[in-house]
Design a protein around this motif. Sequence first.
Motif, mmCIF file in Angstrom:
data_model
loop_
_atom_site.group_PDB
_atom_site.id
_atom_site.type_symbol
_atom_site.label_atom_id
_atom_site.label_comp_id
_atom_site.label_asym_id
_atom_site.label_seq_id
_atom_site.Cartn_x
_atom_site.Cartn_y
_atom_site.Cartn_z
ATOM 1 N N VAL A 1 18.451 -1.130 9.760
ATOM 2 C CA VAL A 1 18.336 -1.868 11.015
ATOM 3 C C VAL A 1 16.879 -2.290 11.148
ATOM 4 C CG1 VAL A 1 18.582 -1.753 13.515
ATOM 5 C CG2 VAL A 1 20.211 -0.555 12.055
ATOM 6 N N LEU A 2 16.654 -3.574 11.250
ATOM 7 C CA LEU A 2 15.304 -4.109 11.280
ATOM 8 C C LEU A 2 14.728 -4.106 12.689
ATOM 9 C CD1 LEU A 2 15.787 -7.158 8.908
ATOM 10 C CD2 LEU A 2 14.878 -4.913 8.342
ATOM 11 N N PHE A 3 13.425 -3.856 12.766
ATOM 12 C CA PHE A 3 12.733 -3.877 14.050
ATOM 13 C C PHE A 3 12.936 -5.236 14.704
ATOM 14 C CE2 PHE A 3 9.200 -4.910 16.804
ATOM 15 C CZ PHE A 3 9.146 -3.786 17.608
ATOM 16 N N GLY A 4 13.227 -5.197 15.992
ATOM 17 C CA GLY A 4 13.348 -6.429 16.757
ATOM 18 C C GLY A 4 14.758 -6.943 16.920
ATOM 19 N N THR A 5 15.707 -6.364 16.178
ATOM 20 C CA THR A 5 17.091 -6.807 16.320
ATOM 21 C C THR A 5 17.731 -6.110 17.513
ATOM 22 O OG1 THR A 5 17.932 -5.062 14.871
ATOM 23 C CG2 THR A 5 17.340 -7.166 13.824
ATOM 24 N N VAL A 6 18.819 -6.676 17.988
ATOM 25 C CA VAL A 6 19.550 -6.067 19.107
ATOM 26 C C VAL A 6 19.972 -4.656 18.727
ATOM 27 C CG1 VAL A 6 21.619 -6.251 20.543
ATOM 28 C CG2 VAL A 6 20.324 -8.316 19.973
ATOM 29 N N GLU A 7 20.450 -4.487 17.512
ATOM 30 C CA GLU A 7 20.897 -3.173 17.052
ATOM 31 C C GLU A 7 19.751 -2.158 17.064
ATOM 32 O OE1 GLU A 7 21.374 -6.032 15.340
ATOM 33 O OE2 GLU A 7 23.527 -6.322 15.592
ATOM 34 N N CYS B 1 2.841 -10.038 14.742
ATOM 35 C CA CYS B 1 3.760 -11.061 14.265
ATOM 36 C C CYS B 1 3.440 -12.390 14.932
ATOM 37 C CB CYS B 1 5.200 -10.663 14.567
ATOM 38 S SG CYS B 1 5.545 -10.564 16.336
ATOM 39 N N ASP B 2 4.153 -13.401 14.530
ATOM 40 C CA ASP B 2 4.062 -14.717 15.143
ATOM 41 C C ASP B 2 4.616 -14.645 16.575
ATOM 42 O OD1 ASP B 2 5.706 -17.603 15.440
ATOM 43 O OD2 ASP B 2 3.684 -17.742 14.575
ATOM 44 N N GLU B 3 4.074 -15.450 17.452
ATOM 45 C CA GLU B 3 4.500 -15.427 18.862
ATOM 46 C C GLU B 3 5.987 -15.755 19.016
ATOM 47 O OE1 GLU B 3 3.910 -14.508 22.773
ATOM 48 O OE2 GLU B 3 2.556 -14.210 21.079
ATOM 49 N N ARG B 4 6.507 -16.617 18.174
ATOM 50 C CA ARG B 4 7.932 -16.975 18.229
ATOM 51 C C ARG B 4 8.800 -15.743 17.964
ATOM 52 N NH1 ARG B 4 11.366 -17.833 14.351
ATOM 53 N NH2 ARG B 4 9.754 -17.900 12.747
ATOM 54 N N LEU C 1 8.696 -13.377 20.993
ATOM 55 C CA LEU C 1 9.586 -13.829 22.066
ATOM 56 C C LEU C 1 11.047 -13.548 21.730
ATOM 57 C CD1 LEU C 1 7.857 -17.194 23.014
ATOM 58 C CD2 LEU C 1 7.821 -15.040 24.308
ATOM 59 N N GLU C 2 11.392 -13.710 20.460
ATOM 60 C CA GLU C 2 12.759 -13.408 20.021
ATOM 61 C C GLU C 2 13.060 -11.914 20.191
ATOM 62 O OE1 GLU C 2 15.263 -13.555 15.893
ATOM 63 O OE2 GLU C 2 13.863 -15.197 16.292
ATOM 64 N N CYS C 3 12.084 -11.070 19.875
ATOM 65 C CA CYS C 3 12.250 -9.625 20.049
ATOM 66 C C CYS C 3 12.474 -9.278 21.523
ATOM 67 C CB CYS C 3 11.032 -8.870 19.525
ATOM 68 S SG CYS C 3 10.893 -8.835 17.736
ATOM 69 N N LEU C 4 11.707 -9.903 22.405
ATOM 70 C CA LEU C 4 11.870 -9.649 23.836
ATOM 71 C C LEU C 4 13.253 -10.081 24.317
ATOM 72 C CD1 LEU C 4 8.342 -10.706 25.123
ATOM 73 C CD2 LEU C 4 9.283 -8.382 25.058
ATOM 74 N N GLU C 5 13.742 -11.197 23.810
ATOM 75 C CA GLU C 5 15.092 -11.653 24.163
ATOM 76 C C GLU C 5 16.139 -10.676 23.637
ATOM 77 O OE1 GLU C 5 16.277 -14.157 26.126
ATOM 78 O OE2 GLU C 5 14.162 -14.297 26.692
ATOM 79 N N ASN C 6 15.952 -10.196 22.422
ATOM 80 C CA ASN C 6 16.889 -9.219 21.855
ATOM 81 C C ASN C 6 16.888 -7.928 22.663
ATOM 82 O OD1 ASN C 6 17.659 -10.976 19.861
ATOM 83 N ND2 ASN C 6 16.330 -10.098 18.299
ATOM 84 N N LEU C 7 15.721 -7.512 23.152
ATOM 85 C CA LEU C 7 15.638 -6.318 23.992
ATOM 86 C C LEU C 7 16.420 -6.524 25.280
ATOM 87 C CD1 LEU C 7 14.565 -3.538 24.762
ATOM 88 C CD2 LEU C 7 12.437 -4.662 25.496
#
Length: 75
Positions: A3-9, A49-52, A55-61
């Motif tokens: 399970v990769l960091f930043g994913t919903v899982e 990481c890149d800002e994009r 932001l994707e990580c925050l959305e997944n959280l």
Amino acid sequence: MTVLFGTVEYFERAIYNYLNENQLKEISEDSLYVITSKLKKEILDDFVCDERIRLECLENLKYAISMITQNKEAV
């Protein structure tokens, strides 16, 4: 399975691990706030990481929290 960091899982697993480690039997608003704050700090301050991607990580959280909250209400 990895399970990769930043994913919903990843975030779902992190939330449930925190609950288990602290022997919390149910999900409360307070516990979700504490967990969310720690994970947001990790994303914003520690994760390089890149800002994009940030932001994707925050959305997944947010999505992971909404899924856990929905499951809690269904029980």
